[in-house]
Design a protein around this motif. Structure first.
Motif, mmCIF file in Angstrom:
data_model
loop_
_atom_site.group_PDB
_atom_site.id
_atom_site.type_symbol
_atom_site.label_atom_id
_atom_site.label_comp_id
_atom_site.label_asym_id
_atom_site.label_seq_id
_atom_site.Cartn_x
_atom_site.Cartn_y
_atom_site.Cartn_z
ATOM 1 N N ASP A 53 0.825 -1.211 0.000
ATOM 2 C CA ASP A 53 0.000 0.000 0.000
ATOM 3 C C ASP A 53 0.855 1.256 0.000
ATOM 4 N N ASP A 54 1.965 1.239 0.756
ATOM 5 C CA ASP A 54 2.842 2.410 0.793
ATOM 6 C C ASP A 54 3.520 2.638 -0.551
ATOM 7 N N LYS A 80 2.258 1.816 -3.520
ATOM 8 C CA LYS A 80 1.233 2.343 -4.430
ATOM 9 C C LYS A 80 0.973 3.818 -4.149
ATOM 10 N N LYS A 81 0.894 4.149 -2.865
ATOM 11 C CA LYS A 81 0.644 5.540 -2.462
ATOM 12 C C LYS A 81 1.789 6.440 -2.928
ATOM 13 N N MET A 125 1.615 7.070 -6.629
ATOM 14 C CA MET A 125 0.536 8.000 -6.981
ATOM 15 C C MET A 125 0.911 9.451 -6.697
ATOM 16 N N GLU A 126 1.781 9.650 -5.695
ATOM 17 C CA GLU A 126 2.131 11.001 -5.265
ATOM 18 C C GLU A 126 3.187 11.674 -6.135
#
Length: 819
Positions: free
Chosen positions: A783-784, A786-787, A790-791
């Motif tokens: 999840d980190d 992917k985040k 995205m950023e």
């Protein structure tokens, strides 16, 4: 810190190494595993070392230092192949004795080797022209003689009119003397021979168990030239004489439409009264006498003369066939006669076409016997036409197949028919070799005397062992006159009569210098032994040689002769092994910047002394091994050696960033360091020196970026570099506060845990197209990742405000954002 000064550093450590006897070893120390590494020793010419020597000797020196640091007791000797024509020719010109010039040249070589930092113990050297050495060359000759491996005969040999001596087949290059380039003549000369042919099969079989380059092994097999075939007799029409031929294709006997004899075949003289064109035949024979064997074998245009008035009978079909003489057939190979089958031999085909001789096909391609052959329908016609053309003699077909036009043997498989046809005509299956016995007699001065004397009746006798070494006389003027120089020595004649009696005479030929180099590696473990060529214990401990480095040009001579020597010595019980060199590697040639071979005539020779003076021994050593893989050609380029010099300067300057033993290492540096330790270790072991140096350059570039370097990491790097650049690493090792030599240190070991990558580069894709990348640490959650992807600004730009439909994450490799 002071500027890197290669001259001061290298002189300092070379003097200290010599003072400390740094390269001496205990040859009887069995507490460590042994390793014997050897260079092909040089001929000490007046020109000194050349760049080729520099490359090969540095290659062995790096390996020596590497194995020593790994804990081996390493024997790494050096010596001089000091007998030979160049010193004698120089003596003829200058009236200076070869012994004097040889000693001077050897001292020059030793000085240059020390200048390069080569780790040789010159107290243990072997010099082939030293009576203490050639005493044992003569002793080995005598053991071979006693065991039937030496004989004397008069035979046609290669004669160099310039050098005024016999030249071995292996020393003839393109019909010319390897030494001086003069056209070789054929001359009847009495010579001593070693029976190398007795070991032909052993020399082939032994190649299967040694680690040598495949092309070198293949070339030795081809040079030995083992051929399996048959001996078959052809009757001369209306004569009691028969001609025996050797053929590897007795299956083609029905297709033999003419015969060819070597010009020196003895039957020609017996049939002179029947040869109608005798003058033409004799003229051809005279012309052939001035050609070398290699000229005759490799000549592009085949020539010959028919023996008119004489016919042979083909024993398979009783047909009469003409007889030719041609110089491409050699009297010393097989029987000196061949049957010619032009339909199935390219050479015979060319000869038959030239002289308009009958061509009788007797082998058909195998495909005709198999109606189910896999050929497209559209191709069948061309295949059938080809077979028809072969059967009509329009093409030379040299492959196996099925017999045609061969009487009761028709439709037989040709390979199987070899023995049956041979048996049918009363022949026998046999084996022949191209290899010839080794003629070792040379009509020159500067060589090892042959320890033979002759009684008044002409019988040959060995010089008794108590009179060995049988020394070279000093009262010789060296000038070759077609007679061996030793024949002009009053001292040698008087010495012989004093020891053996009036009327006794000495052998005046000397040995081929390749005899000296065929056993020198056996002397190094025990070079001062006056009772044996080498003690049994040291032979057992050190031999055979573990790694041998030298040029591929020695494939047919030195490497073959050394293998013969060991096999012969093994057979008669002098050694307990039968191959001299377990592992062999070749170095490539060193060329100039334009890729041309260096030579004095071209004015493009690079002097190692000049390069060491300008750039330092460490730079020259490292560059020679970095420039190309060891076996490839090296193009000398001063711009590139400057790059290596700058690399060593970086190593020198990096010392200023070194912190004390307690400094913590940066993980990034440790990670790369341990990868480099593993790579350099593997590369040196496999003699891939160029990639080892490249890996160290990459590491030093990364270290240079750091504000500080842990001393332990820097020291481990210096240990990796030490075999290549022994002087600068020794100096830096001392500057770091160490009192022992870096070359006595243990080789660094890599830690697999420290080699694991803890960060990863993850590629970012938008709808499958690469748009950026991110760095993540090992263990970052999906999840980190992917985040974080995205950023990224690049991600936002290409997403254009759209929400992702799906995010695909391939762990530690890529994130694909689907919009």
């Amino acid at each position: 810190m002071n500027k890197y000064n290669h001259k001061e550093i290298e002189q300092k450590w070379q003097e200290k190494w010599q003072k400390d006897n740094a390269f001496k070893i205990d040859k009887d120390d069995n507490s460590k595993p042994k390793y014997y590494i050897l260079d092909m020793f040089p001929y000490p010419s007046g020109d000194g070392l050349h760049m080729g020597h520099t490359e090969s000797y540095t290659a062995s020196d790096v390996y020596y230092r590497f194995k020593k640091m790994q804990g081996f007791n390493v024997l790494h000797p050096q010596g001089f192949d000091a007998f030979g024509l160049p010193a004698e020719n120089f003596a003829i010109k200058t009236k200076v004795h070869p012994a004097e010039t040889t000693e001077k040249n050897i001292n020059t070589y030793i000085g240059q080797m020390k200048m390069l930092g080569l780790a040789y113990d010159f107290d243990e050297k072997a010099i082939t022209s030293d009576p203490k050495y050639y005493k044992w060359t003569q002793w080995i000759f005598e053991q071979f003689y006693k065991n039937g491996l030496v004989y004397k005969k008069t035979s046609k040999t290669n004669w160099c009119p310039s050098c005024q001596t016999v030249i071995a087949n292996e020393q003839v290059v393109d019909g010319k003397c390897e030494r001086c380039g003069t056209e070789i003549e054929q001359k009847e000369v009495p010579s001593w021979f070693f029976k190398i042919t007795d070991f032909a099969d052993d020399l082939i079989e032994g190649l299967k168990k040694i680690d040598w380059p495949e092309h070198t092994k293949k070339n030795q097999v081809n040079w030995i030239g083992k051929s399996e075939g048959a001996e078959i007799e052809f009757r001369i029409q209306n004569s009691e004489f028969k001609i025996k031929v050797f053929t590897t294709r007795p299956d083609t006997l029905f297709g033999a439409t003419y015969m060819v004899l070597a010009p020196e075949h003895p039957i020609i003289e017996n049939l002179e009264n029947r040869i109608q064109n005798l003058d033409e035949v004799k003229n051809y024979i005279e012309r052939a006498k001035n050609k070398t064997e290699m000229d005759r074998i490799e000549g592009k245009e085949k020539s010959g003369v028919e023996l008119k008035g004489i016919r042979a009978i083909n024993p398979a079909n009783n047909e009469e066939i003409p007889i030719f003489i041609a110089d491409y057939v050699l009297g010393g190979y097989g029987t000196g006669a061949i049957m010619a089958v032009p339909a199935h031999d390219e050479r015979d085909w060319e000869f038959a076409k030239k002289y308009d001789l009958k061509i009788e096909p007797v082998i058909s391609p195998m495909i005709v016997q198999n109606p189910d052959y896999s050929v497209k329908h559209s191709e069948q016609k061309s295949v059938i036409n080809f077979i028809a053309d072969v059967r009509e003699g329009k093409y030379c077909f040299a492959e196996v197949g099925y017999l045609v036009n061969s009487g009761k043997f028709n439709d037989s498989y040709s390979v199987a028919a070899k023995e049956t046809i041979t048996k049918e005509v009363g022949g026998k299956m046999t084996i022949n070799y191209r290899l010839r016995d080794w003629s070792i007699s040379r009509q020159r001065y500067w060589g090892c005397p042959i320890p033979i004397v002759y009684s008044p009746d002409g019988t040959a006798h060995l010089v008794p062992e108590e009179h060995l070494p049988w020394t070279l006389p000093a009262d010789v003027d060296f000038v070759p006159t077609g007679t061996a120089p030793l024949a002009k020595s009053k001292e040698l004649k008087e010495r012989t009569e004093k020891i053996f009696g009036a009327g006794w005479t000495p052998e005046v030929d000397t040995m081929d210098t390749f005899v000296d180099s065929s056993w020198y590696f056996l002397r190094y473990p025990d070079p001062h032994n006056e009772k044996e060529f080498c003690s049994e214990s040291r032979l057992k401990n050190w031999l055979p040689v573990d790694l041998y480095i030298g040029g591929a040009e020695h494939t047919y001579m030195h490497l073959l002769f050394a293998r013969f020597f060991v096999k012969a010595m093994n057979k008669i019980g002098l050694v307990n092994f039968d191959e001299p060199f377990q592992r062999l590697r070749h170095q490539g040639m060193v060329l100039d910047a334009q890729g041309k071979k260096m030579s004095k005539s071209k004015g493009n020779v690079i002097n190692p002394n000049d390069m060491v003076n300008r750039f330092g021994a460490d730079s020259v050593r490292t560059y020679m091994l970095f420039a190309a893989p060891l076996e490839d050609e090296v193009m000398w380029n001063e711009d590139n050696i400057v790059g290596v010099y700058r690399f060593l300067e970086k190593v020198w300057k990096l010392n200023s960033k070194v912190k004390n033993q307690n400094s913590k290492s940066q993980f990034k540096i440790q990670n790369l360091l341990h990868k480099t330790i593993k790579k350099v270790s593997n590369d040196i072991d496999n003699l891939k020196y160029n990639t080892a140096v490249s890996a160290m350059m990459i590491l030093i570039n990364e270290m240079e970026k750091e504000e500080e370097i842990a001393q332990q990491d820097y020291e481990n790097f210096l240990k990796l570099l030490a075999p290549f650049a022994p002087h600068i690493t020794e100096e830096l090792w001392q500057i770091l506060g160490n009192t022992n030599s870096i070359h006595d240190e243990s080789w660094p070991k890599f830690d697999e845990n420290l080699m694991k990558d803890t960060s990863h580069t993850v590629v970012i894709q938008i709808n499958g197209k690469v748009r950026g990348e991110i760095q993540i640490e090992e263990g970052t959650s999906d999840d980190d990742v992917k985040k974080l992807a995205m950023e990224q600004e690049a991600s936002k730009k290409w997403m254009m405000g759209n929400e992702p439909k799906k995010i695909i994450y391939v762990k530690n490799k890529l994130v694909n954002i689907v919009i």
